[in-house]
Design a protein around this motif. Structure first.
Motif, PDB file in Angstrom:
ATOM      1  N   ALA A 137       0.821  -1.214   0.000  1.00 25.62           N
ATOM      2  CA  ALA A 137       0.000   0.000   0.000  1.00 25.62           C
ATOM      3  C   ALA A 137       0.855   1.265   0.000  1.00 25.62           C
ATOM      4  N   ALA A 138       2.075   1.188   0.524  1.00 26.08           N
ATOM      5  CA  ALA A 138       2.950   2.366   0.594  1.00 26.08           C
ATOM      6  C   ALA A 138       3.379   2.835  -0.783  1.00 26.08           C
ATOM      7  N   LYS A 139       3.629   1.907  -1.701  1.00 23.62           N
ATOM      8  CA  LYS A 139       3.914   2.177  -3.115  1.00 23.62           C
ATOM      9  C   LYS A 139       5.265   2.811  -3.426  1.00 23.62           C
ATOM     10  N   SER A 140       5.998   3.257  -2.422  1.00 21.18           N
ATOM     11  CA  SER A 140       7.289   3.870  -2.724  1.00 21.18           C
ATOM     12  C   SER A 140       8.155   3.927  -1.477  1.00 21.18           C
ATOM     13  N   ALA A 141       9.447   4.089  -1.693  1.00 21.83           N
ATOM     14  CA  ALA A 141      10.397   4.223  -0.586  1.00 21.83           C
ATOM     15  C   ALA A 141      11.726   4.713  -1.128  1.00 21.83           C
ATOM     16  N   LYS A 142      12.555   5.181  -0.219  1.00 21.58           N
ATOM     17  CA  LYS A 142      13.945   5.465  -0.573  1.00 21.58           C
ATOM     18  C   LYS A 142      14.721   4.164  -0.413  1.00 21.58           C
ATOM     19  N   VAL A 143      15.687   3.943  -1.286  1.00 25.74           N
ATOM     20  CA  VAL A 143      16.417   2.679  -1.285  1.00 25.74           C
ATOM     21  C   VAL A 143      17.917   2.911  -1.384  1.00 25.74           C
ATOM     22  N   ARG A 144      18.659   2.056  -0.698  1.00 28.24           N
ATOM     23  CA  ARG A 144      20.117   2.004  -0.814  1.00 28.24           C
ATOM     24  C   ARG A 144      20.482   0.534  -0.952  1.00 28.24           C
ATOM     25  N   MET A 145      20.952   0.143  -2.113  1.00 31.27           N
ATOM     26  CA  MET A 145      21.124  -1.271  -2.423  1.00 31.27           C
ATOM     27  C   MET A 145      22.529  -1.560  -2.956  1.00 31.27           C
ATOM     28  N   THR A 146      23.057  -2.703  -2.563  1.00 33.80           N
ATOM     29  CA  THR A 146      24.333  -3.183  -3.091  1.00 33.80           C
ATOM     30  C   THR A 146      24.129  -4.558  -3.688  1.00 33.80           C
ATOM     31  N   MET A 147      24.603  -4.757  -4.914  1.00 23.88           N
ATOM     32  CA  MET A 147      24.552  -6.055  -5.574  1.00 23.88           C
ATOM     33  C   MET A 147      25.974  -6.485  -5.885  1.00 23.88           C
ATOM     34  N   SER A 148      26.280  -7.763  -5.673  1.00 28.10           N
ATOM     35  CA  SER A 148      27.626  -8.244  -5.939  1.00 28.10           C
ATOM     36  C   SER A 148      27.597  -9.642  -6.513  1.00 28.10           C
ATOM     37  N   MET A 149      28.602  -9.958  -7.306  1.00 28.89           N
ATOM     38  CA  MET A 149      28.752 -11.296  -7.851  1.00 28.89           C
ATOM     39  C   MET A 149      30.238 -11.630  -7.932  1.00 28.89           C
ATOM     40  N   PRO A 150      30.581 -12.921  -7.863  1.00 30.70           N
ATOM     41  CA  PRO A 150      31.985 -13.317  -7.877  1.00 30.70           C
ATOM     42  C   PRO A 150      32.642 -13.093  -9.222  1.00 30.70           C
ATOM     43  N   ALA A 151      33.958 -13.008  -9.218  1.00 33.86           N
ATOM     44  CA  ALA A 151      34.721 -12.752 -10.437  1.00 33.86           C
ATOM     45  C   ALA A 151      34.537 -13.861 -11.465  1.00 33.86           C
ATOM     46  N   SER A 152      34.209 -15.058 -11.010  1.00 31.81           N
ATOM     47  CA  SER A 152      34.037 -16.186 -11.929  1.00 31.81           C
ATOM     48  C   SER A 152      32.767 -16.093 -12.749  1.00 31.81           C
ATOM     49  N   LEU A 153      31.881 -15.151 -12.389  1.00 35.21           N
ATOM     50  CA  LEU A 153      30.646 -14.953 -13.146  1.00 35.21           C
ATOM     51  C   LEU A 153      30.739 -13.646 -13.927  1.00 35.21           C
ATOM     52  N   GLY A 154      31.179 -13.720 -15.167  1.00 35.72           N
ATOM     53  CA  GLY A 154      31.226 -12.548 -16.036  1.00 35.72           C
ATOM     54  C   GLY A 154      32.125 -11.436 -15.555  1.00 35.72           C
ATOM     55  N   GLY A 155      33.172 -11.767 -14.832  1.00 35.65           N
ATOM     56  CA  GLY A 155      34.082 -10.726 -14.371  1.00 35.65           C
ATOM     57  C   GLY A 155      33.799 -10.263 -12.964  1.00 35.65           C
ATOM     58  N   GLY A 156      32.531 -10.400 -12.535  1.00 43.62           N
ATOM     59  CA  GLY A 156      32.168 -10.068 -11.171  1.00 43.62           C
ATOM     60  C   GLY A 156      32.250  -8.596 -10.852  1.00 43.62           C
ATOM     61  N   GLY A 157      32.079  -8.285  -9.569  1.00 45.34           N
ATOM     62  CA  GLY A 157      32.149  -6.905  -9.132  1.00 45.34           C
ATOM     63  C   GLY A 157      30.989  -6.549  -8.240  1.00 45.34           C
ATOM     64  N   THR A 158      30.860  -5.263  -7.973  1.00 45.29           N
ATOM     65  CA  THR A 158      29.837  -4.743  -7.070  1.00 45.29           C
ATOM     66  C   THR A 158      29.181  -3.512  -7.681  1.00 45.29           C
ATOM     67  N   MET A 159      27.869  -3.416  -7.496  1.00 46.47           N
ATOM     68  CA  MET A 159      27.150  -2.224  -7.932  1.00 46.47           C
ATOM     69  C   MET A 159      26.344  -1.685  -6.763  1.00 46.47           C
ATOM     70  N   GLU A 160      26.388  -0.374  -6.572  1.00 42.88           N
ATOM     71  CA  GLU A 160      25.610   0.285  -5.536  1.00 42.88           C
ATOM     72  C   GLU A 160      24.561   1.186  -6.184  1.00 42.88           C
ATOM     73  N   MET A 161      23.361   1.176  -5.620  1.00 47.70           N
ATOM     74  CA  MET A 161      22.296   2.033  -6.124  1.00 47.70           C
ATOM     75  C   MET A 161      21.654   2.775  -4.957  1.00 47.70           C
ATOM     76  N   THR A 162      21.438   4.065  -5.127  1.00 49.28           N
ATOM     77  CA  THR A 162      20.753   4.869  -4.119  1.00 49.28           C
ATOM     78  C   THR A 162      19.746   5.767  -4.813  1.00 49.28           C
ATOM     79  N   GLY A 163      18.608   5.993  -4.153  1.00 50.16           N
ATOM     80  CA  GLY A 163      17.608   6.880  -4.743  1.00 50.16           C
ATOM     81  C   GLY A 163      16.216   6.535  -4.264  1.00 50.16           C
ATOM     82  N   THR A 164      15.250   6.781  -5.142  1.00 49.13           N
ATOM     83  CA  THR A 164      13.838   6.551  -4.838  1.00 49.13           C
ATOM     84  C   THR A 164      13.271   5.514  -5.779  1.00 49.13           C
ATOM     85  N   GLN A 165      12.479   4.603  -5.236  1.00 50.38           N
ATOM     86  CA  GLN A 165      11.849   3.559  -6.029  1.00 50.38           C
ATOM     87  C   GLN A 165      10.355   3.555  -5.760  1.00 50.38           C
TER      88      GLN A 165
END
Length: 315
Positions: A68-96
């Motif tokens: 019911a809230a339908k929105s929020a501010k978000v701070r997210m980190t996604m990561s994968m190992p180097a053995s999967l397509g080079g791997g690495g980390t991505m950070e996202m911040t903002g409104t969703q």
């Protein structure tokens, strides 16, 4: 007209960014207002909880409030190992916003190669992704001096005639991070072993910790995007996932005193290593109104794709 090499690199970097973010926030179907603000209407009700007791009651109540809230501010980190397509980390911040999907985020990290900058702002509204081109980066070359690129995600996927591309561009990425917080709660409710681990602190605030595991089959059963799959496609996907050594999802959710999820963690184990998402949410119910860039400041990436002989080139 001959297309230069740097335009090809621009397309590759932009599409990589779109697919990464598409894996975190899907292109949801539903009614949308012209402003890009999330319209009324709740996410689909979750299926009957697999487990019973106070843990599922708390998560079911949180699902209803979050939906019911339908929105929020978000701070997210996604990561994968180097053995999967080079791997690495991505950070996202903002409104969703969800139902329908809108967002205004800034992303940075090693999962965004080719951008030529430390960060990139991305906006989505009405299934159109806008990417702010970092000034002085390689991506800014050949864009006629414009500061934004846009891509109609659905149109590009449909024009490709490639079912796999359509699924990826529609948010059916490997990590299936397309779920909004409410849908993540619905997914956890499908776990047959969800449990309450007790009270903990999340960034100094009191919160209740819940945990469960979800198999790939259970995820498909509650995932709205998976409903487009035929039974044969579903079986093939499950078999391919098992063959790849992916058993399912480990999920952790922390609910604050108001019953909203303030911290979520999802881990997917693979033989090559773990894929992880770690997200913090706040300011539930704040209006997720997204302002898209003016047309005269945007470069149409879909038109460039057709120029390059990509999706829709034969149309």
């Amino acid at each position: 007209m001959r297309v230069s090499a740097y335009r090809k690199k621009t397309v590759g970097a932009a599409l990589a960014a779109v697919l990464l973010v598409g894996g975190a926030t899907a292109c949801e179907n539903g009614k949308k207002e012209d402003s890009g603000r999330a319209a009324t209407g709740a996410s689909a009700e979750p299926s009957k909880p697999a487990a019973g007791g106070s843990a599922t009651e708390a998560l079911a109540a949180a699902y209803k409030k979050t939906s019911a809230a339908k929105s929020a501010k978000v701070r997210m980190t996604m990561s994968m190992p180097a053995s999967l397509g080079g791997g690495g980390t991505m950070e996202m911040t903002g409104t969703q916003g969800w139902d329908p999907q809108v967002m205004d985020i800034t992303m940075k990290g090693t999962l965004t190669p080719g951008a030529g900058a430390e960060s990139m702002r991305m906006i989505m509204s009405n299934n159109v992704m806008y990417m702010e081109v970092p000034k002085g980066s390689p991506m800014s070359e050949g864009l006629d001096g414009k500061s934004w690129m846009k891509l109609d995600v659905t149109a590009a996927a449909e024009a490709s005639g490639d079912a796999e591309a359509l699924k990826k561009l529609s948010g059916m990425g490997t990590m299936d991070q397309n779920q909004d917080p409410a849908k993540q709660l619905a997914l956890l409710l499908s776990s047959p072993n969800v449990k309450h681990l007790g009270g903990e602190k999340v960034e100094g605030m009191d919160a209740e910790h819940y945990k469960g595991t979800v198999s790939f089959e259970e995820m498909l059963a509650v995932n709205e995007s998976a409903k487009v799959l035929s039974e044969a496609e579903r079986t093939k996907l499950v078999e391919a996932t098992k063959k790849a050594g992916i058993k399912g999802y480990d999920m952790d959710v922390w609910l604050n005193k108001d019953g909203y999820p303030v911290h979520m963690k999802v881990g997917i184990g693979t033989p090559q290593g773990a894929l992880n998402m770690d997200a913090y949410y706040s300011d539930y119910g704040s209006a997720a109104t997204v302002r898209t860039p003016p047309e005269n400041e945007t470069f149409d990436l879909f038109a460039m794709l057709k120029e390059l002989g990509g999706p829709g080139a034969g149309a």
